[in-house]
Design a protein around this motif. Structure first.
Motif, PDB file in Angstrom:
ATOM      1  N   THR A  67       8.975  -9.168   1.702  1.00 27.41           N
ATOM      2  CA  THR A  67       7.537  -8.917   1.686  1.00 27.41           C
ATOM      3  C   THR A  67       6.904  -9.381   2.994  1.00 27.41           C
ATOM      4  OG1 THR A  67       7.425  -9.163  -0.716  1.00 27.41           O
ATOM      5  CG2 THR A  67       5.370  -9.408   0.500  1.00 27.41           C
ATOM      6  N   VAL A  68       6.046  -8.551   3.558  1.00 28.77           N
ATOM      7  CA  VAL A  68       5.307  -8.906   4.777  1.00 28.77           C
ATOM      8  C   VAL A  68       3.984  -9.550   4.365  1.00 28.77           C
ATOM      9  CG1 VAL A  68       4.255  -8.053   6.900  1.00 28.77           C
ATOM     10  CG2 VAL A  68       6.375  -7.018   6.056  1.00 28.77           C
ATOM     11  N   VAL A  69       3.777 -10.795   4.775  1.00 32.39           N
ATOM     12  CA  VAL A  69       2.574 -11.541   4.415  1.00 32.39           C
ATOM     13  C   VAL A  69       1.706 -11.699   5.661  1.00 32.39           C
ATOM     14  CG1 VAL A  69       1.653 -13.689   3.477  1.00 32.39           C
ATOM     15  CG2 VAL A  69       3.805 -12.762   2.599  1.00 32.39           C
ATOM     16  N   ILE A  70       0.460 -11.255   5.579  1.00 29.56           N
ATOM     17  CA  ILE A  70      -0.485 -11.344   6.698  1.00 29.56           C
ATOM     18  C   ILE A  70      -1.599 -12.303   6.293  1.00 29.56           C
ATOM     19  CG2 ILE A  70      -1.977 -10.051   8.273  1.00 29.56           C
ATOM     20  CD1 ILE A  70      -0.434  -7.509   7.425  1.00 29.56           C
ATOM     21  N   ASP A  71      -1.661 -13.441   6.955  1.00 31.51           N
ATOM     22  CA  ASP A  71      -2.720 -14.419   6.709  1.00 31.51           C
ATOM     23  C   ASP A  71      -3.842 -14.172   7.703  1.00 31.51           C
ATOM     24  OD1 ASP A  71      -1.512 -15.935   4.596  1.00 31.51           O
ATOM     25  OD2 ASP A  71      -0.134 -16.767   6.083  1.00 31.51           O
ATOM     26  N   GLY A  88      -7.005   1.890  -2.037  1.00 30.87           N
ATOM     27  CA  GLY A  88      -6.311   3.113  -2.402  1.00 30.87           C
ATOM     28  C   GLY A  88      -4.827   3.135  -2.087  1.00 30.87           C
ATOM     29  N   ARG A  89      -4.265   2.080  -1.538  1.00 31.48           N
ATOM     30  CA  ARG A  89      -2.851   2.062  -1.189  1.00 31.48           C
ATOM     31  C   ARG A  89      -2.057   1.374  -2.299  1.00 31.48           C
ATOM     32  NH1 ARG A  89      -1.808   3.908   3.806  1.00 31.48           N
ATOM     33  NH2 ARG A  89       0.364   3.335   3.395  1.00 31.48           N
ATOM     34  N   ASN A  90      -0.863   1.900  -2.539  1.00 27.51           N
ATOM     35  CA  ASN A  90       0.005   1.293  -3.552  1.00 27.51           C
ATOM     36  C   ASN A  90       1.128   0.467  -2.940  1.00 27.51           C
ATOM     37  OD1 ASN A  90       1.621   3.284  -2.469  1.00 27.51           O
ATOM     38  ND2 ASN A  90       1.758   4.496  -4.351  1.00 27.51           N
ATOM     39  N   ASP A  91       1.110   0.306  -1.620  1.00 24.28           N
ATOM     40  CA  ASP A  91       2.141  -0.492  -0.955  1.00 24.28           C
ATOM     41  C   ASP A  91       1.576  -1.769  -0.346  1.00 24.28           C
ATOM     42  OD1 ASP A  91       0.637   0.700   1.006  1.00 24.28           O
ATOM     43  OD2 ASP A  91       2.330   1.340   2.251  1.00 24.28           O
ATOM     44  N   ALA A  92       0.383  -2.170  -0.794  1.00 17.45           N
ATOM     45  CA  ALA A  92      -0.227  -3.382  -0.264  1.00 17.45           C
ATOM     46  C   ALA A  92      -1.193  -3.949  -1.292  1.00 17.45           C
ATOM     47  CB  ALA A  92      -0.955  -3.095   1.051  1.00 17.45           C
ATOM     48  N   VAL A  93      -1.414  -5.253  -1.200  1.00 17.18           N
ATOM     49  CA  VAL A  93      -2.369  -5.926  -2.068  1.00 17.18           C
ATOM     50  C   VAL A  93      -3.084  -6.979  -1.233  1.00 17.18           C
ATOM     51  CG1 VAL A  93      -0.638  -7.613  -2.831  1.00 17.18           C
ATOM     52  CG2 VAL A  93      -2.677  -7.232  -4.213  1.00 17.18           C
ATOM     53  N   SER A  94      -4.377  -7.148  -1.473  1.00 14.35           N
ATOM     54  CA  SER A  94      -5.143  -8.165  -0.762  1.00 14.35           C
ATOM     55  C   SER A  94      -5.596  -9.240  -1.738  1.00 14.35           C
ATOM     56  CB  SER A  94      -6.358  -7.550  -0.056  1.00 14.35           C
ATOM     57  OG  SER A  94      -7.300  -7.070  -1.005  1.00 14.35           O
ATOM     58  N   LEU A  95      -5.573 -10.482  -1.267  1.00  9.62           N
ATOM     59  CA  LEU A  95      -5.998 -11.633  -2.050  1.00  9.62           C
ATOM     60  C   LEU A  95      -7.041 -12.383  -1.243  1.00  9.62           C
ATOM     61  CD1 LEU A  95      -2.417 -12.894  -3.025  1.00  9.62           C
ATOM     62  CD2 LEU A  95      -3.904 -11.436  -4.403  1.00  9.62           C
ATOM     63  N   ILE A 251      -7.689 -15.484   3.016  1.00  8.24           N
ATOM     64  CA  ILE A 251      -7.479 -14.039   2.908  1.00  8.24           C
ATOM     65  C   ILE A 251      -6.010 -13.769   3.213  1.00  8.24           C
ATOM     66  CG2 ILE A 251      -8.147 -11.759   3.701  1.00  8.24           C
ATOM     67  CD1 ILE A 251     -10.766 -12.859   4.642  1.00  8.24           C
ATOM     68  N   THR A 252      -5.334 -13.140   2.278  1.00 12.51           N
ATOM     69  CA  THR A 252      -3.913 -12.816   2.441  1.00 12.51           C
ATOM     70  C   THR A 252      -3.687 -11.367   2.057  1.00 12.51           C
ATOM     71  OG1 THR A 252      -3.257 -15.089   1.923  1.00 12.51           O
ATOM     72  CG2 THR A 252      -1.560 -13.398   1.761  1.00 12.51           C
ATOM     73  N   VAL A 253      -2.918 -10.696   2.857  1.00 15.68           N
ATOM     74  CA  VAL A 253      -2.504  -9.321   2.554  1.00 15.68           C
ATOM     75  C   VAL A 253      -0.989  -9.316   2.432  1.00 15.68           C
ATOM     76  CG1 VAL A 253      -2.408  -6.941   3.356  1.00 15.68           C
ATOM     77  CG2 VAL A 253      -4.480  -8.287   3.708  1.00 15.68           C
ATOM     78  N   MET A 254      -0.488  -8.767   1.349  1.00 18.37           N
ATOM     79  CA  MET A 254       0.952  -8.631   1.142  1.00 18.37           C
ATOM     80  C   MET A 254       1.297  -7.154   1.111  1.00 18.37           C
ATOM     81  SD  MET A 254       1.420 -11.556  -1.836  1.00 18.37           S
ATOM     82  CE  MET A 254       3.117 -11.962  -1.405  1.00 18.37           C
ATOM     83  N   THR A 255       2.284  -6.774   1.903  1.00 18.33           N
ATOM     84  CA  THR A 255       2.665  -5.373   1.971  1.00 18.33           C
ATOM     85  C   THR A 255       4.171  -5.259   2.114  1.00 18.33           C
ATOM     86  OG1 THR A 255       2.257  -3.283   3.139  1.00 18.33           O
ATOM     87  CG2 THR A 255       2.391  -5.269   4.479  1.00 18.33           C
ATOM     88  N   SER A 256       4.674  -4.074   1.924  1.00 15.15           N
ATOM     89  CA  SER A 256       6.117  -3.844   2.029  1.00 15.15           C
ATOM     90  C   SER A 256       6.506  -3.640   3.484  1.00 15.15           C
ATOM     91  CB  SER A 256       6.526  -2.630   1.193  1.00 15.15           C
ATOM     92  OG  SER A 256       5.789  -1.487   1.581  1.00 15.15           O
ATOM     93  N   SER A 257       7.771  -3.924   3.774  1.00  9.82           N
ATOM     94  CA  SER A 257       8.269  -3.774   5.139  1.00  9.82           C
ATOM     95  C   SER A 257       8.198  -2.304   5.568  1.00  9.82           C
ATOM     96  CB  SER A 257       9.704  -4.286   5.223  1.00  9.82           C
ATOM     97  OG  SER A 257      10.221  -4.126   6.520  1.00  9.82           O
TER      98      SER A 257
END
Length: 425
Positions: A67-71, A88-95, A251-257
């Motif tokens: 998982t790619v984590v963007i802080d 609208g994306r299914n390959d990422a989630v924001s927290l 703020i964290t974004v998690m997305t797929s490689s």
């Protein structure tokens, strides 16, 4: 090639006949070896389950491997940029994390700063303005402070949060004006021990909200935390107010490689002057040495128990060869090769080892099933746990190795019996 195959087949057949003829001795050999093989199977299965538990606890916080984590650092434009990029994306989630107080209005929470309920206050109840002027805050009342995480996207794709009760957030419905929240186990303690009114106030919101608690999860966080749909929270406050740079936030974004979200988000944040840091989750690689050391320690302990079983099968094998001296001498007299005599003894001990391994693996499967049935309700990790295939392979290898080690010396002794022995008999 056919000759070797025929000798191997003959060794197996005569070995099976020897086992049938000496059932009691075979049983004694299996008993002496059973605990050793079972120890190897148990240790391997336990190490696999322990590794699974260890990895699961780490994944709760950091996410699955790869998982790619963007802080994203707090910035006035960060929440809007993140929300627009992930929408609208299914390959990422924001927290997006902020704080919320749930309970009586106009009072200070019983755990200032969102502290765990058994650790006292982490913060002060004083109220301060932007220039640092502080005045005493309101008295403590029936209210608790939680870390409120606004979620946009399917978080369960990237973090294996374990349900305790209720349901997870549903994103396939129209956003509600009464935000649905899912709390973690630490927050559930506060709601269990205190009569907290259903009113939630969040810094930057236009008015207090009435949340609906729909579920409880185990997220590995020791702070009381609540998860809410971002679109339900922004019904009460603008997206830009989710983070206040003066008070901080997360703020964290998690997305797929390989997802374009990473490049697009970093470019937009850089253009707005906001900083971000990218990290790829590699839990297994980082813990590889620790996991290997754990396995080696347990396997060494099981190996000592297995050696006791090898000694037992060795003693029985030597005694059996001593009783069969005349038989082996007679076989030598009629032309049986020495290698075949050694193969007969090795076949008996190896077959005994394999039978013992099968019994130990069966006992391990049954034992794990019982543990899962008894403790599965209180320990979700043990619920419906499957017997690790590598434990079965380790048991078979342990049985074969024990059979070879226990039968090697008796096989050499059988092969060295002279033909003249039959004349003395």
């Amino acid at each position: 090639m056919m000759r070797l195959s025929g000798r191997f087949r003959s060794s197996l057949i005569i070995g099976l006949q020897g086992i049938r003829a000496r059932k009691l001795r075979t049983l004694l050999s299996m008993i002496s070896l059973f605990l050793g093989v079972l120890a190897v199977v148990t240790v391997q299965a336990g190490a696999s389950i322990a590794e699974r538990a260890l990895m699961s606890d780490v994944e709760l916080q950091s996410g699955y491997d790869g998982t790619v984590v963007i802080d994203v650092m707090p910035h006035e434009k960060s929440p809007s940029i993140v929300s627009e990029t992930v929408a609208g994306r299914n390959d990422a989630v924001s927290l997006i994390g902020t704080s919320a107080i749930i309970g009586e209005p106009g009072v200070s929470p019983i755990n200032p700063g969102g502290a765990p309920f058994d650790q006292g206050a982490w913060g002060s109840t004083e109220i301060c303005d932007n220039v640092g002027n502080c005045v005493p805050g309101p008295p403590t009342g029936e209210a608790i402070e939680v870390v409120l995480t606004a979620v946009a996207g399917d978080l369960l794709t990237f973090r294996p949060l374990r349900p305790v009760s209720g349901d997870w957030l549903a994103f396939d419905t129209v956003p509600s004006l009464a935000p649905k929240i899912v709390i973690n186990e630490e927050a559930a303690k506060g709601f269990r021990d205190h009569q907290v009114p259903a009113e939630m106030r969040v810094r930057g919101a236009k008015a207090n909200m009435t949340p609906q608690i729909v579920g409880v999860v185990h997220d590995g966080d020791y702070q009381p935390r609540a998860y809410v749909r971002q679109d339900e929270l922004t019904n009460w406050m603008p997206t830009s107010s989710l983070i206040d740079p003066n008070f901080g936030g997360q703020i964290t974004v998690m997305t797929s490689s390989g997802s374009p979200v990473e490049q697009v988000l970093q470019s937009r944040l850089r253009g707005a002057g906001a900083e971000s840091y990218v990290n790829v989750v590699q839990n297994r690689k980082e813990m590889e040495k620790q996991l290997m050391l754990m396995r080696l320690i347990f396997l060494s302990m099981a190996g000592l128990v297995l050696l006791i079983g090898v000694a037992g099968i060795l003693n029985v094998g030597l005694a059996t060869v001593g009783e069969r001296v005349e038989e082996f001498a007679l076989r030598r007299a009629v032309g049986t090769p020495r290698t075949l005599l050694a193969g007969i003894v090795l076949a008996e001990t190896m077959l005994t080892g394999l039978l013992t391994a099968a019994a130990a693996i069966g006992a391990g499967i049954a034992g794990l099933k019982i543990v899962s049935m008894v403790l599965g309700g209180s320990e979700p990790l043990l619920a419906n746990v499957q017997f690790p295939w590598d434990a079965g392979v380790a048991g078979i290898l342990a049985g074969i190795i024990a059979g070879v080690l226990g039968g090697f010396i008796p096989a050499l002794r059988a092969a060295g019996i002279p033909i003249a022995t039959v004349m003395r008999a």
